[in-house]
Design an enzyme around this catalytic site. Structure first.
Site, PDB file in Angstrom:
ATOM      1  CB  THR A  94      -0.878   0.033   1.262  1.00  0.00           C
ATOM      2  OG1 THR A  94      -1.642  -1.167   1.313  1.00  0.00           O
ATOM      3  CG2 THR A  94      -1.821   1.238   1.237  1.00  0.00           C
ATOM      4  CE  LYS A 169      -5.032  -0.957   1.674  1.00  0.00           C
ATOM      5  NZ  LYS A 169      -5.298  -2.164   2.387  1.00  0.00           N
ATOM      6  CE  LYS A 244       1.747   2.311   4.089  1.00  0.00           C
ATOM      7  NZ  LYS A 244       2.250   1.031   3.642  1.00  0.00           N
TER       8      LYS A 244
HETATM    9  P1  NAD Z   1       6.079  -5.744   7.151  1.00  0.00           P
HETATM   10  O1  NAD Z   1       6.799  -4.592   7.739  1.00  0.00           O
HETATM   11  O2  NAD Z   1       5.751  -6.927   8.000  1.00  0.00           O
HETATM   12  O3  NAD Z   1       6.896  -6.297   5.865  1.00  0.00           O
HETATM   13  C1  NAD Z   1       7.600  -5.478   4.974  1.00  0.00           C
HETATM   14  C2  NAD Z   1       8.909  -6.193   4.676  1.00  0.00           C
HETATM   15  O4  NAD Z   1       9.623  -5.464   3.687  1.00  0.00           O
HETATM   16  C3  NAD Z   1       9.830  -6.288   5.912  1.00  0.00           C
HETATM   17  O5  NAD Z   1      10.091  -7.659   6.184  1.00  0.00           O
HETATM   18  C4  NAD Z   1      11.076  -5.527   5.480  1.00  0.00           C
HETATM   19  O6  NAD Z   1      12.292  -6.093   5.989  1.00  0.00           O
HETATM   20  C5  NAD Z   1      10.999  -5.630   3.975  1.00  0.00           C
HETATM   21  N1  NAD Z   1      11.781  -4.633   3.255  1.00  0.00           N
HETATM   22  C6  NAD Z   1      11.832  -3.298   3.460  1.00  0.00           C
HETATM   23  N2  NAD Z   1      12.661  -2.719   2.561  1.00  0.00           N
HETATM   24  C7  NAD Z   1      13.134  -3.708   1.786  1.00  0.00           C
HETATM   25  C8  NAD Z   1      14.026  -3.750   0.689  1.00  0.00           C
HETATM   26  N3  NAD Z   1      14.594  -2.645   0.201  1.00  0.00           N
HETATM   27  N4  NAD Z   1      14.313  -4.944   0.124  1.00  0.00           N
HETATM   28  C9  NAD Z   1      13.737  -6.080   0.606  1.00  0.00           C
HETATM   29  N5  NAD Z   1      12.879  -6.111   1.643  1.00  0.00           N
HETATM   30  C10 NAD Z   1      12.589  -4.934   2.220  1.00  0.00           C
HETATM   31  O7  NAD Z   1       4.761  -5.160   6.496  1.00  0.00           O
HETATM   32  P2  NAD Z   1       3.441  -5.969   6.061  1.00  0.00           P
HETATM   33  O8  NAD Z   1       2.471  -5.978   7.183  1.00  0.00           O
HETATM   34  O9  NAD Z   1       3.853  -7.250   5.422  1.00  0.00           O
HETATM   35  O10 NAD Z   1       2.857  -4.981   4.956  1.00  0.00           O
HETATM   36  C11 NAD Z   1       3.421  -4.873   3.660  1.00  0.00           C
HETATM   37  C12 NAD Z   1       2.596  -3.895   2.851  1.00  0.00           C
HETATM   38  O11 NAD Z   1       1.246  -4.358   2.812  1.00  0.00           O
HETATM   39  C13 NAD Z   1       2.548  -2.485   3.462  1.00  0.00           C
HETATM   40  O12 NAD Z   1       2.585  -1.557   2.414  1.00  0.00           O
HETATM   41  C14 NAD Z   1       1.232  -2.465   4.202  1.00  0.00           C
HETATM   42  O13 NAD Z   1       0.706  -1.160   4.328  1.00  0.00           O
HETATM   43  C15 NAD Z   1       0.381  -3.335   3.306  1.00  0.00           C
HETATM   44  N6  NAD Z   1      -0.738  -3.993   3.988  1.00  0.00           N
HETATM   45  C16 NAD Z   1      -0.567  -4.587   5.196  1.00  0.00           C
HETATM   46  C17 NAD Z   1      -1.655  -5.206   5.825  1.00  0.00           C
HETATM   47  C18 NAD Z   1      -1.512  -5.884   7.172  1.00  0.00           C
HETATM   48  O14 NAD Z   1      -2.536  -6.231   7.769  1.00  0.00           O
HETATM   49  N7  NAD Z   1      -0.303  -6.121   7.664  1.00  0.00           N
HETATM   50  C19 NAD Z   1      -2.910  -5.208   5.189  1.00  0.00           C
HETATM   51  C20 NAD Z   1      -3.046  -4.637   3.937  1.00  0.00           C
HETATM   52  C21 NAD Z   1      -1.952  -4.022   3.342  1.00  0.00           C
END
Ligand code: NAD
Length: 295
Positions: A94, A169, A244
């Site tokens: 997102t 979204k 966010k």
């Molecule tokens: P998270 O923080 O658990 O995972 C993100 C991952 O990206 C981390 O493991 C981090 O180490 C990795 N990362 C960051 N920079 C990087 C890079 N340059 N190279 C490789 N890896 C890298 O977050 P999440 O909960 O998995 O969410 C991911 C996305 O999905 C976000 O944009 C969030 O807003 C969206 N989202 C999350 C949810 C939820 O319920 N968690 C729901 C809908 C959408």
């Protein structure tokens, strides 16, 4: 058809999504910067590469699932030149609409098929392959993506051109943030007026106050046994993530010149609530803010 898939960003969402693709029979290589990512990926049966560029070598489909626009642009900047023309690259993070459009432009320069495809459904949806994808990009990219999206989710909607998935979204989540604040405010007024939670629920859930925030994620314990309110507001959908998304919708409203006073109010409420230490609570816990409870 089995694909060679690179999955970059194996966090709370990415890891179970990648695992579902593996289960569906694809050859999946992951990459993530987190120190424990390799161990988690390998425990889930995924291959793990030493860099994003190495992960995408020979890939027919690349998926990124990262925190914010700057991470997506950085990773896409690193990998687009490594991909063969026609490769499909999907970003399911997102992020802000502007960064999403820049990512599409990066891909277009290398003749890639590009899709922004953020999700709703949270970590449970990621685990159970029941996510909803909101996709933006060319029709050809969407059609090519559909089979793999169907293996990670239950529904994929093509919302329009580049950035349209992100736009859908943040508009959806702005409705959700505002409606949850409204439902919570109404329950607190009901409490002050001596109305039982169940009575208000029974009326509003079958009347014009009906909405997801009330009927699925009810902010008080009791009427909807599965809602986070029944388990001390363990998420669910965390306040920090709601904040966010509300900030993203406010940025987009400012850039587009759209009036968004209700979204602004919701963003301010969730920002204060997060400052009080509730970023990890389900966003329905905002009801305690209206009750004046700060701990
Ligand atoms: P998270 O923080 O658990 O995972 C993100 C991952 O990206 C981390 O493991 C981090 O180490 C990795 N990362 C960051 N920079 C990087 C890079 N340059 N190279 C490789 N890896 C890298 O977050 P999440 O909960 O998995 O969410 C991911 C996305 O999905 C976000 O944009 C969030 O807003 C969206 N989202 C999350 C949810 C939820 O319920 N968690 C729901 C809908 C959408």
């Amino acid at each position: 058809m089995s694909e060679k898939i690179a999955f970059i960003g194996l966090g709370n969402m990415g890891l179970p999504m990648a695992a579902n693709l593996l289960k569906a029979g694809h050859d999946v290589t992951g990459f993530d910067l987190a120190p424990n990512a390799k161990m988690l990926a390998e425990t889930a049966g995924l291959k793990f590469a030493v860099s994003a560029a190495r992960a995408v070598a020979g890939a027919s489909i690349v998926i990124t699932m990262l925190p914010m626009g700057k991470h997506v642009l950085s990773v896409w900047g690193e990998i687009v030149a490594e991909l063969a023309a026609g490769t499909l690259i999907i970003d399911s993070s997102t992020i802000d609409v502007e960064s999403a459009r820049k990512a599409h432009e990066l891909g277009a320069r290398h003749d890639l098929l590009t899709l922004d495809a953020p999700v709703s459904g949270g970590t449970m949806g990621a685990q159970g392959a029941t996510l909803t994808f909101m996709a933006g990009g060319a029709e050809a990219a969407f059609l090519r993506a559909q089979p793999v999206l169907a293996q990670m989710g239950k529904r994929a909607v093509h919302c329009g051109g580049p950035g349209a998935g992100q736009a859908a979204k943040i508009c959806n989540n702005m409705i959700l943030g505002i409606s949850m604040a409204g439902v919570a405010e109404a329950f607190v007024l009901g409490e002050k007026l001596g109305l039982s939670h169940q009575a208000l629920f029974d009326v509003a859930s079958t009347s014009s106050g009906q909405c997801w925030a009330l009927t699925t994620n009810c902010p008080v314990p009791g009427p909807v046994p599965a809602s986070p309110a029944n388990r001390e507001y363990r998420p669910g959908f965390a306040t920090a993530l709601m904040l966010k998304d509300l900030k993203l919708s406010q940025e987009a409203a400012l850039a587009a010149g759209a009036a968004s006073p209700m979204g602004a109010q919701a963003a301010a409420l969730y920002a204060l609530f997060e400052k009080q230490g509730h970023g990890g609570d389900d966003f329905s816990a905002i009801i305690n803010f209206f009750r004046g409870i700060t701990t």
